[in-house]
Scaffold this motif. Structure first.
Motif, short mmCIF file in Angstrom:
data_model
loop_
_atom_site.label_atom_id
_atom_site.label_comp_id
_atom_site.label_asym_id
_atom_site.label_seq_id
_atom_site.Cartn_x
_atom_site.Cartn_y
_atom_site.Cartn_z
N LEU A 147 -6.67 8.55 -26.58
CA LEU A 147 -7.11 7.56 -25.59
C LEU A 147 -8.61 7.62 -25.38
O LEU A 147 -9.29 6.58 -25.32
CB LEU A 147 -6.37 7.79 -24.27
N PRO A 157 -6.28 -0.05 -25.21
CA PRO A 157 -4.92 0.25 -25.68
C PRO A 157 -4.15 -1.02 -26.03
O PRO A 157 -4.06 -1.96 -25.23
CB PRO A 157 -4.28 0.97 -24.48
N THR A 161 -4.07 0.19 -31.54
CA THR A 161 -4.35 1.60 -31.22
C THR A 161 -3.07 2.44 -31.31
O THR A 161 -3.12 3.60 -31.72
CB THR A 161 -4.94 1.71 -29.81
N THR A 237 -1.42 5.47 -25.69
CA THR A 237 -2.14 4.60 -26.63
C THR A 237 -1.62 3.17 -26.68
O THR A 237 -2.20 2.34 -27.38
CB THR A 237 -2.08 5.20 -28.05
N SER A 238 -0.55 2.86 -25.97
CA SER A 238 -0.03 1.50 -25.98
C SER A 238 -0.59 0.72 -24.80
O SER A 238 -0.97 1.28 -23.77
CB SER A 238 1.51 1.50 -25.92
#
Length: 298
Positions: A147, A157, A161, A237-238
């Protein structure tokens, strides 16, 4: 020698015959006795481990909207899951991320495995050690680091990513698995192919890669399963939309556990078990005659 010693009578033959024979250890006693305490601890361990999973599977078929009272068998919660557009979208996202991460990590992992095994310099040993670091690093540390990296390069994000993070994290697993298989290959086979007129790339494509086929396929199945079920790295990361299924389930649980979540968990469990079983069977079915790699057995 004293006179008293000489005067001591020796035992007669009948006395020797009447002597009791040494006792034999009964079969099943001592070390051969079953350790009841160990068996009890093992049984309690498996009960605590699998009882919650059994409860999730059981209540996914419950007719009543309850997580404590089971009334009867029904598929209403599976129907509710497939009719929920948000959950099905998250399922598609997880499948796409797992497939892309699988292809990318396997492609890079194959090249790294060859480089690490065939390297003749000191950097090869250092690189082998570096490849093991992601395997022992806590995943939450990897998630936070990913991140921070994406924020540092002005990447918000998103699905991109998420795919980059999952692919990068999976490369180490693929490399470690395939490195063992590459080390088992005989380089003389490639040399024989080049003596017969093939160049190095043709020898690699026609001889080496087919011999590694079962190991590559097993590693690909394992990575797909890991990425599809992953939560920690996906959480960091989403983005907001689309979200992978694991993150969507976490968001739904914060407002209360719904029976449809049990149906999702059951489907994910069945899918993971099928993929792991396939990863174990593929090397045995197609990798015989010295070309198989038992992924979990060495």
């Amino acid at each position: 020698m004293s006179t008293s010693t000489l005067a001591t009578p020796l035992p007669s033959a009948p006395d020797l015959c009447d002597a009791a024979p040494p006792r034999r250890r009964r079969k099943g006693s001592g070390m051969n006795r079953k350790p009841r305490f160990a068996i009890t601890i093992t049984a309690v361990f498996f009960i605590l481990l699998y009882l919650p999973i059994f409860a999730v599977v059981l209540f996914s078929f419950n007719t009543k909207k309850s997580l404590t009272v089971f009334e009867g068998w029904s598929l209403r919660w599976y129907e509710a899951f497939f009719h929920d557009s948000e959950l099905t979208k998250s399922l598609q996202t997880s499948l796409v991320v797992a497939a892309v991460a699988m292809v990318g990590s396997v492609a890079i992992g194959v090249l790294l495995a060859f480089g690490l095994v065939r390297a003749r310099s000191r950097l090869g040993g250092v690189a082998n050690l570096i490849m093991l670091i992601p395997l022992v690093t806590p995943e939450i540390v990897t998630g936070v680091a990913s991140l921070m990296l994406f924020r540092g390069v002005n990447l918000q994000p998103s699905l991109t990513t998420l795919i980059l993070a999952q692919t990068t994290f999976s490369i180490s697993y693929v490399t470690v698995i395939l490195r063992a298989r590459v080390a088992e290959l005989n380089p003389e086979v490639e040399e024989a192919a080049m003596d017969l007129g093939a160049n190095r790339f043709q020898a690699l494509r026609l001889v080496t890669l087919p011999a590694m086929g079962p190991a590559v396929l097993s590693a690909a199945i394992l990575i797909f399963t890991m990425v599809f079920d992953d939560f920690v790295l996906a959480f960091f990361t989403s983005g907001v939309d689309p979200q992978p299924l694991s993150v969507r389930i976490y968001s739904a649980i914060r407002f209360g556990i719904q029976p449809s979540i049990n149906a999702i968990g059951t489907l994910m469990l069945v899918g993971s078990l099928l993929l792991i079983a396939l990863a174990l069977l593929v090397p045995r079915l197609f990798g015989r005659h010295g070309t198989s790699l038992d992924l979990f057995g060495g």
